[in-house]
Design an enzyme around this catalytic site. Sequence first.
Site, PDB file in Angstrom:
ATOM      1  N   ARG A 144      -2.938   6.758  -7.082  1.00  6.08           N
ATOM      2  CA  ARG A 144      -3.609   7.703  -6.185  1.00  6.08           C
ATOM      3  C   ARG A 144      -2.662   8.805  -5.723  1.00  6.08           C
ATOM      4  O   ARG A 144      -3.080   9.943  -5.507  1.00  6.08           O
ATOM      5  CB  ARG A 144      -4.185   6.965  -4.967  1.00  6.08           C
ATOM      6  N   SER A 155      -4.759 -10.025  -9.208  1.00  5.45           N
ATOM      7  CA  SER A 155      -5.472  -9.731  -7.957  1.00  5.45           C
ATOM      8  C   SER A 155      -6.400 -10.863  -7.521  1.00  5.45           C
ATOM      9  O   SER A 155      -7.429 -10.613  -6.900  1.00  5.45           O
ATOM     10  CB  SER A 155      -6.288  -8.443  -8.090  1.00  5.45           C
ATOM     11  N   ASN A 199      -5.591 -16.199  -3.531  1.00  6.93           N
ATOM     12  CA  ASN A 199      -4.953 -17.517  -3.422  1.00  6.93           C
ATOM     13  C   ASN A 199      -5.676 -18.412  -2.425  1.00  6.93           C
ATOM     14  O   ASN A 199      -5.883 -19.605  -2.672  1.00  6.93           O
ATOM     15  CB  ASN A 199      -3.489 -17.363  -2.978  1.00  6.93           C
ATOM     16  N   CYS A 200      -6.072 -17.844  -1.293  1.00  5.66           N
ATOM     17  CA  CYS A 200      -6.726 -18.632  -0.250  1.00  5.66           C
ATOM     18  C   CYS A 200      -8.163 -18.983  -0.619  1.00  5.66           C
ATOM     19  O   CYS A 200      -8.802 -19.778   0.073  1.00  5.66           O
ATOM     20  CB  CYS A 200      -6.684 -17.885   1.084  1.00  5.66           C
ATOM     21  N   ILE A 205      15.288  -0.249  -6.974  1.00  2.05           N
ATOM     22  CA  ILE A 205      14.484  -1.473  -7.026  1.00  2.05           C
ATOM     23  C   ILE A 205      13.867  -1.714  -5.653  1.00  2.05           C
ATOM     24  O   ILE A 205      14.556  -1.734  -4.632  1.00  2.05           O
ATOM     25  CB  ILE A 205      15.326  -2.693  -7.455  1.00  2.05           C
ATOM     26  N   GLY A 227       5.680  -8.349  -0.619  1.00  4.54           N
ATOM     27  CA  GLY A 227       4.917  -9.582  -0.762  1.00  4.54           C
ATOM     28  C   GLY A 227       5.720 -10.809  -0.381  1.00  4.54           C
ATOM     29  O   GLY A 227       6.678 -10.748   0.394  1.00  4.54           O
ATOM     30  N   ASP A 228       5.350 -11.932  -0.973  1.00  3.48           N
ATOM     31  CA  ASP A 228       5.938 -13.217  -0.587  1.00  3.48           C
ATOM     32  C   ASP A 228       7.368 -13.416  -1.088  1.00  3.48           C
ATOM     33  O   ASP A 228       7.987 -14.430  -0.765  1.00  3.48           O
ATOM     34  CB  ASP A 228       5.072 -14.369  -1.114  1.00  3.48           C
TER      35      ASP A 228
END
Length: 313
Positions: free
Chosen positions: A24, A41, A44-45, A284, A288-289
């Site tokens: 975008r 995408s 997970n939950c 770099i 996220g997790d």
Amino acid sequence: MKPKKIIIVGAVACGASVASRLRRLDESVAIILLDKGNYMSFSNCGLPYYIGQEVDDISKIDGNDAEVFARLNNIDTRLNHEVLDIDAKNKTINIQDHNRNISYTESYDDLVLAQGAVFDRPDIPGINSDNHFTVLTIPDALKIDKYIEEHKVKTAVVIGGGYIGLEVIEQLKTRGLDICLLTHSDQVLSNLDEEMVSIIHKELKDQGITTYFNANIARIENYKNKSKLVLENHLELSELEGELIILATGVKPNSGLAKSAGLKLGSKGGIRVNKHMQSSDKHIWAGGDSIEVENFITKEDDFIPLAGPANRH
């Protein structure tokens, strides 16, 4: 002039959002989105709700069709492509294409690491058996559903009282299984205070869930289609059997690739980033997790593996 090339490793919450946002912002940049799995995408939950058959079709939690996503966004999307290592000095990565069983090298101008978390496996003898499952990916959910059907499972032990553990308990209960919960803590959801969590404890009791707190497992003895969990010094229980064992003991940052590339890690093993998600290497980035962030309350680095923050990263 050759367009700038950005490679994103990981195609779930953070990685796919980064790819969409980049497109975008800039129509000219070349974007390559890689993931070692076969899904992108996904929620997970949402996985426990497929296990409990509240979600009847796995595609309902599989967020994007990779081919459609690639075509609509002009993003080179490659699933089943695993990044093996990073040469930060020369700005290249080595990739294993599991579809064609070949390896190749790809250069980048900027690299984004969004590989999420991995299961933090406890050091318990016997913890790896055919009836032991984690709930991290779509293949995990498919395997659990298949195992319950094929083996006509009636009893389950869930180890861990966090978000995923409680969701799995709820859904296995709706599926008609007898369930025991083991947690090493003195409560479920250790991030809540006693007054709030007491409501959940009462609900677990009302739903017939047998819960054992402060449970330390010495070993697991595995037999045909059944496991016996032997506990250490527990006041109420010395051993417990179950046909299905769900390991929901938590996750840790998937930061091995970053560590081998020489990036700085935090105290909890996550990639250390600045407020713009930039790592110790200026080319770099990470989110996220797999990263550590500043806890708003303690002002210390913390590991918060949740989809909401991952998308915002």
